[in-house]
Design a protein around this motif. Structure first.
Motif, PDB file in Angstrom:
ATOM      1  N   TRP A 122     -17.252 129.606 133.856  1.00 14.79           N
ATOM      2  CA  TRP A 122     -18.152 128.845 134.291  1.00 14.79           C
ATOM      3  C   TRP A 122     -18.149 127.552 133.293  1.00 14.79           C
ATOM      4  O   TRP A 122     -18.491 126.515 133.892  1.00 14.79           O
ATOM      5  N   TYR A 123     -18.042 127.595 132.023  1.00 12.09           N
ATOM      6  CA  TYR A 123     -18.208 126.643 130.989  1.00 12.09           C
ATOM      7  C   TYR A 123     -16.937 125.937 131.079  1.00 12.09           C
ATOM      8  O   TYR A 123     -16.850 124.782 130.402  1.00 12.09           O
ATOM      9  N   GLU A 124     -15.893 126.225 131.847  1.00 12.25           N
ATOM     10  CA  GLU A 124     -14.671 125.434 131.702  1.00 12.25           C
ATOM     11  C   GLU A 124     -14.739 124.682 133.158  1.00 12.25           C
ATOM     12  O   GLU A 124     -13.691 123.970 133.574  1.00 12.25           O
ATOM     13  N   PHE A 125     -15.914 124.175 133.849  1.00  8.69           N
ATOM     14  CA  PHE A 125     -15.964 123.541 135.085  1.00  8.69           C
ATOM     15  C   PHE A 125     -15.234 122.047 135.014  1.00  8.69           C
ATOM     16  O   PHE A 125     -14.725 121.734 136.044  1.00  8.69           O
ATOM     17  N   LEU A 126     -15.537 121.470 133.717  1.00  9.88           N
ATOM     18  CA  LEU A 126     -14.976 120.095 133.938  1.00  9.88           C
ATOM     19  C   LEU A 126     -13.395 120.112 133.891  1.00  9.88           C
ATOM     20  O   LEU A 126     -12.692 119.329 134.302  1.00  9.88           O
ATOM     21  N   TYR A 127     -12.807 121.305 133.088  1.00 10.33           N
ATOM     22  CA  TYR A 127     -11.250 121.301 132.965  1.00 10.33           C
ATOM     23  C   TYR A 127     -10.984 122.788 133.339  1.00 10.33           C
ATOM     24  O   TYR A 127     -10.698 123.680 132.554  1.00 10.33           O
ATOM     25  N   PRO A 128     -11.019 123.136 134.968  1.00  6.42           N
ATOM     26  CA  PRO A 128     -10.863 124.580 135.327  1.00  6.42           C
ATOM     27  C   PRO A 128      -9.602 125.039 134.867  1.00  6.42           C
ATOM     28  O   PRO A 128      -9.365 126.244 134.491  1.00  6.42           O
ATOM     29  N   ASN A 129      -8.556 124.438 134.622  1.00  2.88           N
ATOM     30  CA  ASN A 129      -7.232 124.865 134.194  1.00  2.88           C
ATOM     31  C   ASN A 129      -6.435 126.151 134.902  1.00  2.88           C
ATOM     32  O   ASN A 129      -6.252 126.868 134.362  1.00  2.88           O
ATOM     33  N   HIS A 130      -6.889 125.956 136.072  1.00  3.74           N
ATOM     34  CA  HIS A 130      -6.773 127.158 137.026  1.00  3.74           C
ATOM     35  C   HIS A 130      -5.373 127.215 137.572  1.00  3.74           C
ATOM     36  O   HIS A 130      -5.108 128.573 138.035  1.00  3.74           O
ATOM     37  N   SER A 257     -10.422 102.951 145.083  1.00  2.00           N
ATOM     38  CA  SER A 257     -10.748 103.750 143.975  1.00  2.00           C
ATOM     39  C   SER A 257     -10.870 105.358 144.387  1.00  2.00           C
ATOM     40  O   SER A 257     -10.196 106.086 143.820  1.00  2.00           O
ATOM     41  N   GLN A 258     -11.567 105.412 145.423  1.00  3.76           N
ATOM     42  CA  GLN A 258     -11.773 106.879 145.765  1.00  3.76           C
ATOM     43  C   GLN A 258     -10.520 107.684 146.281  1.00  3.76           C
ATOM     44  O   GLN A 258     -10.114 108.765 146.173  1.00  3.76           O
ATOM     45  N   TYR A 259      -9.664 106.639 146.838  1.00  8.51           N
ATOM     46  CA  TYR A 259      -8.308 107.313 147.354  1.00  8.51           C
ATOM     47  C   TYR A 259      -7.500 107.740 146.256  1.00  8.51           C
ATOM     48  O   TYR A 259      -6.926 108.636 146.140  1.00  8.51           O
ATOM     49  N   LEU A 260      -7.504 106.863 145.072  1.00 15.88           N
ATOM     50  CA  LEU A 260      -6.782 107.315 143.851  1.00 15.88           C
ATOM     51  C   LEU A 260      -7.496 108.417 143.216  1.00 15.88           C
ATOM     52  O   LEU A 260      -6.476 109.409 142.897  1.00 15.88           O
ATOM     53  N   LEU A 261      -8.612 108.487 143.144  1.00 17.69           N
ATOM     54  CA  LEU A 261      -9.184 110.124 142.489  1.00 17.69           C
ATOM     55  C   LEU A 261      -8.756 111.131 143.201  1.00 17.69           C
ATOM     56  O   LEU A 261      -8.618 112.099 142.878  1.00 17.69           O
ATOM     57  N   GLY A 262      -9.064 111.082 144.841  1.00 19.97           N
ATOM     58  CA  GLY A 262      -8.536 112.158 145.438  1.00 19.97           C
ATOM     59  C   GLY A 262      -7.038 112.518 145.256  1.00 19.97           C
ATOM     60  O   GLY A 262      -6.680 113.543 145.957  1.00 19.97           O
ATOM     61  N   CYS A 263      -6.171 111.585 144.754  1.00 23.19           N
ATOM     62  CA  CYS A 263      -4.709 111.840 144.526  1.00 23.19           C
ATOM     63  C   CYS A 263      -4.388 112.633 143.301  1.00 23.19           C
ATOM     64  O   CYS A 263      -3.347 113.277 143.259  1.00 23.19           O
ATOM     65  N   TRP A 264      -5.277 112.520 142.513  1.00 16.60           N
ATOM     66  CA  TRP A 264      -4.997 113.298 141.159  1.00 16.60           C
ATOM     67  C   TRP A 264      -6.021 114.408 140.892  1.00 16.60           C
ATOM     68  O   TRP A 264      -5.543 115.301 140.230  1.00 16.60           O
ATOM     69  N   TYR A 265      -7.111 114.509 141.502  1.00 16.11           N
ATOM     70  CA  TYR A 265      -8.010 115.870 140.881  1.00 16.11           C
ATOM     71  C   TYR A 265      -8.216 116.743 142.221  1.00 16.11           C
ATOM     72  O   TYR A 265      -8.179 116.488 143.337  1.00 16.11           O
ATOM     73  N   ALA A 266      -8.277 117.883 141.624  1.00 13.74           N
ATOM     74  CA  ALA A 266      -8.626 119.117 142.388  1.00 13.74           C
ATOM     75  C   ALA A 266     -10.080 119.061 143.175  1.00 13.74           C
ATOM     76  O   ALA A 266     -10.889 118.364 142.669  1.00 13.74           O
ATOM     77  N   PRO A 267     -10.355 119.822 144.076  1.00 12.68           N
ATOM     78  CA  PRO A 267     -11.566 119.565 144.887  1.00 12.68           C
ATOM     79  C   PRO A 267     -12.735 120.176 144.077  1.00 12.68           C
ATOM     80  O   PRO A 267     -13.910 119.562 144.013  1.00 12.68           O
ATOM     81  N   ASP A 268     -12.705 120.935 143.121  1.00 11.36           N
ATOM     82  CA  ASP A 268     -13.773 121.255 142.093  1.00 11.36           C
ATOM     83  C   ASP A 268     -13.832 120.489 140.827  1.00 11.36           C
ATOM     84  O   ASP A 268     -14.394 121.022 140.006  1.00 11.36           O
ATOM     85  N   GLU A 269     -12.921 119.585 140.768  1.00 10.64           N
ATOM     86  CA  GLU A 269     -12.989 118.607 139.687  1.00 10.64           C
ATOM     87  C   GLU A 269     -13.376 117.252 139.874  1.00 10.64           C
ATOM     88  O   GLU A 269     -13.919 116.543 139.240  1.00 10.64           O
ATOM     89  N   ILE A 270     -13.458 116.781 141.415  1.00 10.13           N
ATOM     90  CA  ILE A 270     -13.325 115.493 141.605  1.00 10.13           C
ATOM     91  C   ILE A 270     -14.827 114.914 141.573  1.00 10.13           C
ATOM     92  O   ILE A 270     -15.140 113.633 141.281  1.00 10.13           O
ATOM     93  N   SER A 271     -16.008 115.702 141.969  1.00  7.98           N
ATOM     94  CA  SER A 271     -17.519 115.146 141.773  1.00  7.98           C
ATOM     95  C   SER A 271     -17.958 114.682 140.383  1.00  7.98           C
ATOM     96  O   SER A 271     -18.410 113.725 140.471  1.00  7.98           O
ATOM     97  N   SER A 272     -17.277 115.440 139.478  1.00 13.52           N
ATOM     98  CA  SER A 272     -17.400 115.009 138.065  1.00 13.52           C
ATOM     99  C   SER A 272     -16.903 113.685 137.816  1.00 13.52           C
ATOM    100  O   SER A 272     -17.612 112.851 137.006  1.00 13.52           O
ATOM    101  N   ARG A 273     -15.835 113.411 138.284  1.00 12.68           N
ATOM    102  CA  ARG A 273     -15.115 112.291 138.079  1.00 12.68           C
ATOM    103  C   ARG A 273     -15.841 111.000 138.956  1.00 12.68           C
ATOM    104  O   ARG A 273     -15.722 109.925 138.270  1.00 12.68           O
ATOM    105  N   VAL A 274     -16.035 111.435 140.189  1.00 10.60           N
ATOM    106  CA  VAL A 274     -16.671 110.370 141.025  1.00 10.60           C
ATOM    107  C   VAL A 274     -17.933 109.893 140.358  1.00 10.60           C
ATOM    108  O   VAL A 274     -18.225 108.848 140.187  1.00 10.60           O
ATOM    109  N   CYS A 275     -18.542 110.937 139.661  1.00  9.66           N
ATOM    110  CA  CYS A 275     -19.683 110.534 138.955  1.00  9.66           C
ATOM    111  C   CYS A 275     -19.525 109.722 137.803  1.00  9.66           C
ATOM    112  O   CYS A 275     -20.360 108.691 137.614  1.00  9.66           O
ATOM    113  N   LEU A 276     -18.559 109.739 136.940  1.00  6.53           N
ATOM    114  CA  LEU A 276     -18.143 108.589 135.770  1.00  6.53           C
ATOM    115  C   LEU A 276     -17.986 107.466 136.584  1.00  6.53           C
ATOM    116  O   LEU A 276     -18.598 106.516 135.854  1.00  6.53           O
TER     117      LEU A 276
END
Length: 610
Positions: A122-130, A257-276
């Motif tokens: 749970w504490y790895e939610f920013l970097y799931p590394n899954h 910008s959103q197109y770019l973020l969607g090409c690099w981040y996984a679905p459980d990572e992207i909300s935090s990056r869109v937040c930035l």
């Protein structure tokens, strides 16, 4: 002897200039990154001996880097697809019989299998590394955050400072200097928005064909020039012309910008990056008010220029111009067509493997791109129910934003107890609290893998805020509470954009057209609804505006459940691509034959036989 000495001198000079060319062109100028295996597989990449000499040196260096990393990390290779199945991919075999009603609210029910969910603490939610459980993937995410997410934050901040400066300038004597009366404030904003809407449309064609590290900075250079031009506006008509062209250059910033973020981040990572990314917009609101207050006090009248004119000058020269120049060198492109100066070959391979794992297709070969006027593209866009569901969703999001109406600043300005400087300083309070609201929604969405609940919560808070301001005749503390919670109207935007990215991840060309179409339609409503709802002559009460925001906010909260339904229906169709093999004994839907024929069970999951 003389000939030999000259030959040696020429050879040394050629080596020197060759080294210089390598440093200048390969190290500091973005280029399309071609991996060694791609050179071997694609005969079209064969170059002349002279051009290959530099390229081979680059490949040799990258190969050495890759080999060194491979000694420390497990090798990450792209999953091979065999009849829709991928090697080294764990598949969950799931029986739908007896499925409980409350599973409807499990947003990731069909988006991720159990192995995917359990591989992250749970504490790895920013970097799931899954995907690979290696340090290499985590390092890639660190770099992505510094190179892509952080730069988009800075770029969004730059644009937000320029945009918010219009409101700050208005309450800092621009109104008097340009003889603005009645509804001139809101009409000028509307004219600016029209420029953004019209000039978004060409990006339906440009986005899947041309690299973003060229498009975004080039557009930003135009934005910078016309921000600079605003300082010399002598009439209202001149200011409107500059703001129209300025917003035309910023037209596609959000969808690209959103197109770019969607090409690099996984679905459980992207909300935090869109937040930035979104925090850049809030930071712009804070910075604009504070800068305007400081400039008004220090520079008003210096060299014969009003304080609000100095703000436009400083915005352009000190903020927008450096940001635009950096973009040419920082933006990385997309994993399949990477131009980054900072990623190694191995990290590009990892990014591509992650996209295959997450069922994300980020590009189409140029030969396979369909003409923009192709009926197939528009049929996929307009004949898909999800498109219209997202249009309604984004339209409600745009028109429930009391935070960007300027009503709070105008209320402060109407209070005789506050000077211009004091009003500018106080104007940043809601935006400062907005950081907290956005972080709660965006980071909570990734932590709990549940966007919808935070979107509904934000909508409820927004409707409460609007209801208090509609009443208006309330205690001072209640009114301050209402104004200071207006940024809940925008706090769920990272979750909304993450939803759209995940909906559109399967077809890059349709994704580009759909992003621009959704954004254009919803923003076009924002061009005329505020001119009716937030008329300046109603300032500072704006009863009509708060009523409209309350209605759109309530619809937004309820519509979240409609979006959730279509999202889950869409993911169920692509469950196999997400690592889930469905069957239902209650409906006589048996386990697919390929499970017995082509797969083997290991530790409760099924893998393709080697």
């Amino acid at each position: 002897m003389v000939f030999r000495r000259r030959w040696q001198m020429n050879l040394q000079w050629n080596k020197f200039t060759g080294c210089f060319d390598f440093i200048s062109h390969s190290r500091f100028i973005p280029r399309l990154r071609v991996l060694p295996e791609e050179l071997q597989e694609d005969g079209s990449n064969i170059q002349s001996d002279e051009s290959l000499s530099v390229e081979s040196h680059v490949i040799h260096e990258n190969k050495k880097d890759s080999e060194n990393e491979a000694e420390e990390e497990h090798e990450v290779s792209e999953n091979e697809e065999i009849d829709g199945l991928r090697t080294n991919m764990p598949y969950e075999l799931r029986n739908e019989a007896g499925r409980r009603w409350y599973k409807y609210f499990d947003e990731y029910e069909y988006r991720m299998n159990e192995e995917y969910k359990k591989s992250r603490k749970w504490y790895e939610f920013l970097y799931p590394n899954h995907a690979t459980q290696t340090k290499a993937e985590r390092k890639l995410l660190y770099k992505l955050d510094l190179v892509l997410a952080l730069y988009l934050l800075v770029l969004c901040w730059s644009k937000s400072v320029d945009t918010n400066n219009y409101t700050s300038a208005y309450i800092s004597h621009m109104r008097e200097d340009l003889n603005m009366k009645g509804n001139d404030y809101i009409y000028t904003s509307t004219i600016s928005n029209i420029g953004a809407i019209v000039f978004q449309l060409p990006f339906m064609y440009l986005l899947p064909r041309y690299p973003a590290h060229i498009m975004l900075p080039a557009m930003d250079m135009g934005w910078t020039w016309f921000t600079f031009a605003c300082y010399r506006a002598k009439t209202l008509a001149e200011l409107r012309a500059y703001r129209f062209i300025l917003n035309a250059f910023g037209a596609a910033y959000y969808p690209v910008s959103q197109y770019l973020l969607g090409c690099w981040y996984a679905p459980d990572e992207i909300s935090s990056r869109v937040c930035l990314f979104f925090c850049g917009q809030l930071l712009g609101g804070v910075t604009s008010g504070l800068l305007q207050a400081r400039i008004f006090r220090s520079l008003d009248g210096v060299h014969g220029l009003a304080g609000w004119r100095w703000m436009f000058l400083i915005d352009a020269v000190a903020i927008s111009l450096p940001t635009a120049i950096m973009g040419f060198f920082i933006l990385p492109g997309i994993p399949s067509k990477c131009y980054s100066l900072f990623f190694t070959d191995e990290e590009i391979r990892i990014a591509r493997a992650r996209n295959k794992r997450n069922h994300i297709k980020d590009s189409v070969k140029e030969s396979e791109l369909k003409p923009l006027w192709s009926k197939d593209i528009w049929k996929k866009v307009f004949c898909t129910p999800a498109f219209w569901v997202l249009v309604v969703f984004d339209t409600c999001s745009w028109n429930n934003m009391t935070a960007f109406s300027g009503s709070y600043s105008l209320w402060l300005r109407s209070n005789p107890n506050y000077s211009i400087e004091h009003a500018n300083n106080l104007s940043v309070l809601p935006a400062c609290l907005g950081f907290v609201y956005v972080f709660i929604c965006a980071f909570g969405a990734d932590l709990f893998r549940c966007k919808w609940i935070f979107m509904v919560f934000a909508a409820i808070m927004n409707t409460v805020s609007c209801a208090i301001l509609i009443k208006w005749d309330v205690s001072s503390s209640a009114k301050w509470f209402a104004f200071l919670t207006t940024y809940f109207s925008v706090s769920a935007s990272p979750c909304l954009w993450s939803f759209i990215n995940d909906f559109l991840r399967l077809d890059p060309q349709v994704k580009a057209v759909t992003w621009i179409a959704i954004y254009s339609i919803s923003q076009s409503t924002y061009a005329w609804i505020p001119s009716l709802a937030w008329q300046t002559i109603e300032s500072p009460r704006f009863k009509t505006g708060y009523t409209v925001s309350l209605i759109f906010g309530a619809i937004y909260g309820l519509w979240t459940f409609v979006v959730l339904y279509f999202y889950k229906r869409n993911e169920k169709k692509h469950a196999l691509g997400n690592g889930i093999i469905l069957y239902d004994t209650d409906k006589d839907i048996e386990i697919p034959q390929f499970v017995h024929r082509d797969m083997e069970e290991k530790n409760g999951y099924y893998y393709l036989k080697e």
